[in-house]
Write a protein that holds these residues in place. Structure first.
Motif, PDB file in Angstrom:
ATOM      1  N   LEU A 115      46.684  33.930  48.170  1.00 29.37           N
ATOM      2  CA  LEU A 115      47.315  35.004  47.391  1.00 29.37           C
ATOM      3  C   LEU A 115      46.561  36.307  47.608  1.00 29.37           C
ATOM      4  N   LYS A 116      47.342  37.407  47.708  1.00 31.66           N
ATOM      5  CA  LYS A 116      46.748  38.705  48.046  1.00 31.66           C
ATOM      6  C   LYS A 116      47.116  39.767  47.021  1.00 31.66           C
ATOM      7  N   VAL A 117      46.254  40.777  46.949  1.00 26.34           N
ATOM      8  CA  VAL A 117      46.559  41.957  46.138  1.00 26.34           C
ATOM      9  C   VAL A 117      47.859  42.565  46.668  1.00 26.34           C
ATOM     10  N   GLY A 118      48.786  42.867  45.777  1.00 21.71           N
ATOM     11  CA  GLY A 118      50.091  43.395  46.171  1.00 21.71           C
ATOM     12  C   GLY A 118      51.190  42.352  46.118  1.00 21.71           C
ATOM     13  N   ASP A 119      50.814  41.063  46.033  1.00 26.02           N
ATOM     14  CA  ASP A 119      51.831  40.017  45.867  1.00 26.02           C
ATOM     15  C   ASP A 119      52.526  40.193  44.514  1.00 26.02           C
ATOM     16  N   PHE A 149      40.711  39.892  45.350  1.00 26.84           N
ATOM     17  CA  PHE A 149      41.768  39.544  44.396  1.00 26.84           C
ATOM     18  C   PHE A 149      41.241  39.531  42.960  1.00 26.84           C
ATOM     19  N   THR A 150      40.102  38.893  42.731  1.00 27.89           N
ATOM     20  CA  THR A 150      39.597  38.756  41.356  1.00 27.89           C
ATOM     21  C   THR A 150      39.072  40.069  40.785  1.00 27.89           C
ATOM     22  N   SER A 151      38.931  41.085  41.642  1.00 27.63           N
ATOM     23  CA  SER A 151      38.513  42.418  41.171  1.00 27.63           C
ATOM     24  C   SER A 151      39.705  43.291  40.800  1.00 27.63           C
ATOM     25  N   ASP A 152      40.900  42.845  41.152  1.00 30.38           N
ATOM     26  CA  ASP A 152      42.098  43.668  40.966  1.00 30.38           C
ATOM     27  C   ASP A 152      42.779  43.348  39.637  1.00 30.38           C
ATOM     28  N   GLU A 153      42.907  44.353  38.799  1.00 31.05           N
ATOM     29  CA  GLU A 153      43.438  44.163  37.439  1.00 31.05           C
ATOM     30  C   GLU A 153      44.852  43.574  37.450  1.00 31.05           C
ATOM     31  N   LYS A 154      45.747  44.190  38.194  1.00 33.85           N
ATOM     32  CA  LYS A 154      47.144  43.769  38.181  1.00 33.85           C
ATOM     33  C   LYS A 154      47.306  42.355  38.727  1.00 33.85           C
ATOM     34  N   SER A 155      46.606  42.068  39.820  1.00 35.94           N
ATOM     35  CA  SER A 155      46.717  40.744  40.450  1.00 35.94           C
ATOM     36  C   SER A 155      46.222  39.642  39.524  1.00 35.94           C
ATOM     37  N   ASP A 157      45.931  39.771  36.265  1.00 38.65           N
ATOM     38  CA  ASP A 157      46.824  39.670  35.105  1.00 38.65           C
ATOM     39  C   ASP A 157      47.970  38.712  35.433  1.00 38.65           C
ATOM     40  N   MET A 158      48.597  38.906  36.592  1.00 38.98           N
ATOM     41  CA  MET A 158      49.727  38.050  36.973  1.00 38.98           C
ATOM     42  C   MET A 158      49.284  36.623  37.273  1.00 38.98           C
ATOM     43  N   PHE A 159      48.143  36.485  37.915  1.00 39.55           N
ATOM     44  CA  PHE A 159      47.646  35.163  38.301  1.00 39.55           C
ATOM     45  C   PHE A 159      47.299  34.316  37.072  1.00 39.55           C
ATOM     46  N   ILE A 160      46.553  34.880  36.144  1.00 41.95           N
ATOM     47  CA  ILE A 160      46.170  34.130  34.940  1.00 41.95           C
ATOM     48  C   ILE A 160      47.406  33.816  34.102  1.00 41.95           C
ATOM     49  N   LYS A 161      48.360  34.745  34.061  1.00 37.90           N
ATOM     50  CA  LYS A 161      49.623  34.494  33.354  1.00 37.90           C
ATOM     51  C   LYS A 161      50.341  33.278  33.953  1.00 37.90           C
ATOM     52  N   ALA A 162      50.374  33.204  35.282  1.00 37.25           N
ATOM     53  CA  ALA A 162      51.030  32.088  35.966  1.00 37.25           C
ATOM     54  C   ALA A 162      50.264  30.784  35.746  1.00 37.25           C
ATOM     55  N   LEU A 163      48.934  30.838  35.788  1.00 39.01           N
ATOM     56  CA  LEU A 163      48.134  29.639  35.526  1.00 39.01           C
ATOM     57  C   LEU A 163      48.401  29.115  34.123  1.00 39.01           C
ATOM     58  N   LYS A 164      48.467  30.032  33.168  1.00 39.36           N
ATOM     59  CA  LYS A 164      48.737  29.642  31.783  1.00 39.36           C
ATOM     60  C   LYS A 164      50.105  28.951  31.673  1.00 39.36           C
ATOM     61  N   ARG A 174      33.135  33.518  40.552  1.00 40.86           N
ATOM     62  CA  ARG A 174      32.329  34.754  40.564  1.00 40.86           C
ATOM     63  C   ARG A 174      31.807  35.040  41.976  1.00 40.86           C
ATOM     64  N   THR A 175      32.776  35.187  42.897  1.00 38.08           N
ATOM     65  CA  THR A 175      32.432  35.572  44.263  1.00 38.08           C
ATOM     66  C   THR A 175      32.163  37.065  44.358  1.00 38.08           C
ATOM     67  N   THR A 176      32.369  37.765  43.234  1.00 41.97           N
ATOM     68  CA  THR A 176      32.027  39.182  43.138  1.00 41.97           C
ATOM     69  C   THR A 176      31.623  39.492  41.701  1.00 41.97           C
ATOM     70  N   SER A 177      30.712  40.435  41.559  1.00 41.89           N
ATOM     71  CA  SER A 177      30.299  40.865  40.210  1.00 41.89           C
ATOM     72  C   SER A 177      31.377  41.727  39.558  1.00 41.89           C
ATOM     73  N   ASN A 178      32.386  42.127  40.342  1.00 39.06           N
ATOM     74  CA  ASN A 178      33.463  42.986  39.820  1.00 39.06           C
ATOM     75  C   ASN A 178      34.667  42.198  39.296  1.00 39.06           C
ATOM     76  N   SER A 179      34.527  40.890  39.191  1.00 40.94           N
ATOM     77  CA  SER A 179      35.632  40.053  38.717  1.00 40.94           C
ATOM     78  C   SER A 179      36.093  40.492  37.323  1.00 40.94           C
ATOM     79  N   VAL A 180      37.423  40.528  37.153  1.00 38.27           N
ATOM     80  CA  VAL A 180      37.994  40.879  35.840  1.00 38.27           C
ATOM     81  C   VAL A 180      38.597  39.645  35.166  1.00 38.27           C
ATOM     82  N   ALA A 181      38.193  38.460  35.621  1.00 41.92           N
ATOM     83  CA  ALA A 181      38.749  37.218  35.079  1.00 41.92           C
ATOM     84  C   ALA A 181      38.531  37.092  33.573  1.00 41.92           C
ATOM     85  N   LYS A 182      37.381  37.517  33.112  1.00 43.13           N
ATOM     86  CA  LYS A 182      37.079  37.380  31.678  1.00 43.13           C
ATOM     87  C   LYS A 182      38.102  38.136  30.829  1.00 43.13           C
ATOM     88  N   LYS A 183      38.461  39.336  31.270  1.00 43.55           N
ATOM     89  CA  LYS A 183      39.419  40.167  30.535  1.00 43.55           C
ATOM     90  C   LYS A 183      40.772  39.473  30.411  1.00 43.55           C
TER      91      LYS A 183
END
Length: 253
Positions: A115-119, A149-155, A157-164, A174-183
């Motif tokens: 999955l990519k940013v922009g999907d 991907f995990t640093s991108d807010e929009k991506s 948001d959609m990914f966690i929504k789909a997982l839920k 945590r492949t990056t310190s910029n991950s927004v997964a927690k949010k």
């Protein structure tokens, strides 16, 4: 007279037998409950360490992991043309994780269907639904690569929504310190679970064992920790020879 007394005594003893058996059973049951409670208390008190091996695709890798001799969690890549049977292998196990490919900075060795940013949400949700069908009994997924991907807010948001929607819980590798997964796990009322330590960025026995010791220290200080490694022979060797370090821990899923 003596014979009569003896007869009465025997009758009384016979009548008391069922009562004695009941009392004995109650005492034994209470002792068993006490033992179980003590064991439960020990487990509750023990810090939890979850060791995860990522990138698993082969039955031979599963066998090597099982030979470690204690609980190690296995994260399977979704099947592709290169590894067609990963989902079938996972279905034979009591517990497994889906190692979900997400876009990284380096795309040279990118997995199929990453999955990519922009999907669009439709594309993301369709892929999550496909993975759910492949792994019907799996509760958790963690990201394979995914620094972009995990640093991108929009991506995210959609990914966690789909997982839920498809009843997955997400573990942030945590492949990056910029991950927004927690949010976004918080937004969708999902527990935030994240890796603490990578074990084998350096394929050296002492390095890997020291990383494991760091994970153990975190678990003892905070109550829990997640350590992620890979199915390298050296990682398998270190884990097999480090069982003595884990005696005070609850090795958790």
């Amino acid at each position: 007279k003596d014979a009569t007394n003896e007869s009465i005594k025997i009758k009384i003893e016979d009548n008391l037998k069922p009562i004695k058996e009941i009392v004995k059973k109650i005492i034994n049951d209470e002792q068993k409950i006490e033992i179980k409670e003590e064991k439960a208390k020990e487990i509750i008190k023990k810090p939890k360490l979850s060791i995860v091996i990522d990138d698993v695709t082969l039955k031979s890798q599963v066998k090597k992991i099982e030979e470690i001799g204690y609980r190690v969690n296995i994260a399977f890549m979704p099947p592709t043309r290169q590894h067609k049977n990963s989902a079938k292998i996972a279905q034979n196990l009591p517990f497994a994780i889906v190692h979900f490919p997400l876009q990284a900075t380096i795309t040279r060795f990118e997995e199929e269907n990453t999955l990519k940013v922009g999907d669009s949400y439709e594309k993301i949700e369709k892929r999550v639904a496909e993975v759910r069908k492949l792994y019907p009994n799996v509760e958790y997924t963690n990201n394979h690569t995914g620094s972009v991907f995990t640093s991108d807010e929009k991506s995210m948001d959609m990914f966690i929504k789909a997982l839920k929607k498809h009843n997955f819980k997400f573990i942030d590798s945590r492949t990056t310190s910029n991950s927004v997964a927690k949010k976004y796990t918080k937004k969708y009322d999902m527990p935030y679970i994240a890796r603490n330590i990578f074990l084998d960025n350096n394929k050296d026995f002492d390095y890997i064992q020291n990383q494991l010791k760091k994970a153990i220290d975190i678990a003892k200080r905070t109550g829990s920790a997640i350590a992620i490694g890979h199915p390298y022979p050296i990682t398998m060797e270190v884990l097999k020879k480090s069982k003595h370090l884990l005696k005070d821990l609850d090795l958790a899923t």
